[in-house]
Write a protein that holds these residues in place. Structure first.
Motif, short mmCIF file in Angstrom:
data_model
loop_
_atom_site.label_atom_id
_atom_site.label_comp_id
_atom_site.label_asym_id
_atom_site.label_seq_id
_atom_site.Cartn_x
_atom_site.Cartn_y
_atom_site.Cartn_z
N GLU A 59 -1.50 8.99 -7.23
CA GLU A 59 -0.78 8.33 -6.00
C GLU A 59 0.58 7.83 -5.97
OE1 GLU A 59 -4.15 9.34 -2.80
OE2 GLU A 59 -4.17 7.43 -3.94
N VAL A 60 1.49 8.05 -5.59
CA VAL A 60 2.59 7.10 -5.81
C VAL A 60 2.76 5.73 -4.15
CG1 VAL A 60 5.45 6.88 -5.82
CG2 VAL A 60 4.73 8.78 -7.21
N ILE A 61 2.82 4.48 -4.64
CA ILE A 61 3.07 3.93 -3.35
C ILE A 61 4.03 2.99 -4.00
CG2 ILE A 61 1.23 1.11 -2.21
CD1 ILE A 61 0.18 4.91 -2.32
N ASP A 62 4.71 2.99 -2.58
CA ASP A 62 6.00 1.50 -1.89
C ASP A 62 5.12 0.27 -2.13
OD1 ASP A 62 7.73 4.39 -2.91
OD2 ASP A 62 6.88 5.03 -0.93
N VAL A 63 4.41 0.39 -1.13
CA VAL A 63 4.23 -0.92 -0.78
C VAL A 63 2.50 -1.14 -0.43
CG1 VAL A 63 4.47 -2.60 1.55
CG2 VAL A 63 6.47 -1.31 0.96
N ILE A 64 2.45 -2.38 -1.24
CA ILE A 64 0.88 -2.79 -1.41
C ILE A 64 1.04 -4.15 0.04
CG2 ILE A 64 -1.48 -3.85 -2.79
CD1 ILE A 64 0.03 -1.33 -4.86
N THR A 65 -0.26 -4.28 0.41
CA THR A 65 -0.94 -5.16 1.30
C THR A 65 -2.10 -5.82 0.80
OG1 THR A 65 -1.12 -3.70 3.57
CG2 THR A 65 1.19 -5.16 3.05
N ILE A 66 -1.81 -7.18 0.96
CA ILE A 66 -3.63 -7.36 0.70
C ILE A 66 -3.04 -9.38 1.34
CG2 ILE A 66 -4.72 -8.56 -1.09
CD1 ILE A 66 -3.27 -6.68 -3.11
N CYS A 67 -4.01 -8.67 2.48
CA CYS A 67 -4.02 -10.48 3.81
C CYS A 67 -5.82 -10.40 3.84
CB CYS A 67 -3.21 -9.91 5.05
SG CYS A 67 -1.74 -8.97 4.95
N GLY A 68 -5.85 -12.05 4.04
CA GLY A 68 -6.55 -12.46 4.21
C GLY A 68 -7.55 -12.84 3.24
N MET A 69 -7.33 -13.04 1.91
CA MET A 69 -8.07 -13.02 1.11
C MET A 69 -7.99 -13.90 0.46
SD MET A 69 -8.55 -9.64 -0.57
CE MET A 69 -8.67 -8.27 0.00
N GLY A 70 -8.71 -15.66 -0.64
CA GLY A 70 -8.08 -16.56 -1.26
C GLY A 70 -7.21 -16.05 -2.69
N GLY A 71 -6.69 -16.82 -2.86
CA GLY A 71 -5.45 -16.60 -3.44
C GLY A 71 -6.07 -15.86 -4.93
N SER A 72 -6.81 -16.32 -5.40
CA SER A 72 -7.78 -16.28 -6.91
C SER A 72 -8.25 -14.64 -6.62
CB SER A 72 -8.32 -17.14 -7.10
OG SER A 72 -8.26 -18.68 -7.34
N LEU A 73 -8.46 -14.75 -5.87
CA LEU A 73 -9.14 -12.62 -5.52
C LEU A 73 -7.76 -12.27 -5.13
CD1 LEU A 73 -11.11 -10.79 -5.44
CD2 LEU A 73 -10.86 -11.37 -2.87
N ILE A 74 -6.86 -12.62 -4.96
CA ILE A 74 -5.90 -11.79 -4.85
C ILE A 74 -4.75 -11.00 -5.71
CG2 ILE A 74 -3.44 -11.28 -4.06
CD1 ILE A 74 -4.01 -12.79 -1.67
N CYS A 75 -5.10 -11.85 -6.81
CA CYS A 75 -4.60 -12.01 -8.53
C CYS A 75 -5.28 -11.25 -8.99
CB CYS A 75 -4.57 -13.20 -9.06
SG CYS A 75 -3.16 -14.80 -8.11
N GLN A 76 -6.83 -10.99 -9.20
CA GLN A 76 -8.06 -10.45 -9.52
C GLN A 76 -7.75 -8.60 -9.27
OE1 GLN A 76 -12.64 -12.55 -8.53
NE2 GLN A 76 -11.41 -14.05 -9.68
N ILE A 77 -7.23 -8.89 -7.78
CA ILE A 77 -7.13 -7.77 -7.20
C ILE A 77 -6.40 -6.69 -8.10
CG2 ILE A 77 -6.80 -6.26 -5.27
CD1 ILE A 77 -8.47 -7.77 -4.26
N LEU A 78 -5.09 -8.09 -8.00
CA LEU A 78 -3.63 -6.97 -8.12
C LEU A 78 -3.65 -7.07 -10.35
CD1 LEU A 78 -1.47 -9.35 -6.29
CD2 LEU A 78 -1.88 -7.08 -6.54
N ALA A 79 -3.99 -8.06 -10.92
CA ALA A 79 -4.96 -7.25 -12.43
C ALA A 79 -5.60 -6.40 -13.11
CB ALA A 79 -5.41 -9.14 -12.54
N ALA A 80 -6.71 -6.23 -11.78
CA ALA A 80 -8.10 -5.23 -12.12
C ALA A 80 -6.81 -3.97 -11.88
CB ALA A 80 -8.52 -5.63 -11.84
N GLY A 81 -6.09 -3.88 -11.43
CA GLY A 81 -5.67 -2.27 -11.29
C GLY A 81 -4.08 -2.09 -11.66
N PHE A 82 -3.21 -3.39 -11.57
CA PHE A 82 -2.21 -2.66 -11.53
C PHE A 82 -1.35 -2.24 -12.43
CE2 PHE A 82 2.58 -4.34 -10.35
CZ PHE A 82 2.59 -4.40 -9.74
N GLU A 83 -1.56 -2.00 -13.55
CA GLU A 83 -1.24 -0.71 -14.47
C GLU A 83 -1.61 0.41 -14.28
OE1 GLU A 83 0.90 -2.21 -17.33
OE2 GLU A 83 0.18 -3.93 -16.11
#
Length: 232
Positions: free
Chosen positions: A87-111
């Protein structure tokens, strides 16, 4: 708030979603953001990802009630696992979480993503950590907003991919490179409050005499940096 009437925070986020985008809203809760964008014809498709069962069921009900099932796919998954392979995604939004959790989410699946999408992030705390992640992962901050709503102050960070890393100073990471330039009334209010809070914490540490001096020094450095910004 509902899909027709977003909060100021989510309306601000919506304004930075690219027209016609394929969106992934992670931690979507009721899926109000993608639903609003779909109802207004601003996106092609969306994934509403939610890991917690209650909010996931709320999102399913919301999208069904609005008859948006063909445009918005609600998935119960952890972070970016909501985006399926291919699936091709142009925009990811992540709102209303702690910054550390946002970074964990991005790091875990970004590659696993086939494309480096625009990121629109609204951390509740640790905005500096989010900016550091963006710097390390070759993302340039192209817009920042700070808003006050219902007794809370929110920062929204919009970043696009770049070929090479763009270094940020410690001050820029802490305060936001663009917010620092604008120095809005809300920005000043936030950091005035933060200065008062940190000074109180420092006073308690000094009285207790149980914390290492290095921790006190780091806290004092942060307070000094805030004072410098407030009095520029």
């Amino acid at each position: 708030m509902d899909a027709y009437h977003l909060s100021q925070r989510l309306q601000t986020v919506a304004g930075y979603v690219l027209p016609g985008a394929r969106l992934a809203d992670i931690g979507s809760d009721h899926a109000y953001l993608p639903a609003n964008l779909a109802l207004n014809g601003k996106i092609a498709t969306a994934i509403a990802g939610e890991v917690v069962t209650g909010p996931f069921e709320n999102a399913v009900q919301e999208i069904h009630g609005l008859q948006l099932e063909k445009k918005i796919h609600v998935r119960q998954a952890d972070g970016l696992a909501a985006i399926h392979s291919g699936e091709v995604i142009d925009v990811i939004t992540i709102c209303g979480m702690g910054g550390s959790l946002i970074c964990q989410i991005l790091a875990a699946g970004f590659e696993q993503l086939g494309k480096r999408p625009r990121l629109i992030l609204q951390p509740n705390v640790n905005e500096a950590g989010v900016r550091k992640w963006l710097e390390i992962n070759c993302y340039q901050i192209v817009a920042e907003e700070i808003i006050a709503e219902a007794g809370h102050i929110y920062e929204i960070i919009v970043a696009d991919p770049t070929a090479t890393a763009i270094a940020l100073s410690e001050k820029a990471k802490m305060f936001g490179p663009l917010l620092l330039q604008e120095r809005s009334a809300v920005f000043l209010e936030k950091w005035q409050q933060e200065q008062i809070k940190l000074q109180h914490v420092l006073k308690q540490m000094q009285q207790a005499q149980t914390e290492p001096l290095t921790k006190e020094r780091l806290l004092q450095q942060k307070i000094n940096m805030i004072k410098e910004v407030l009095h520029d």
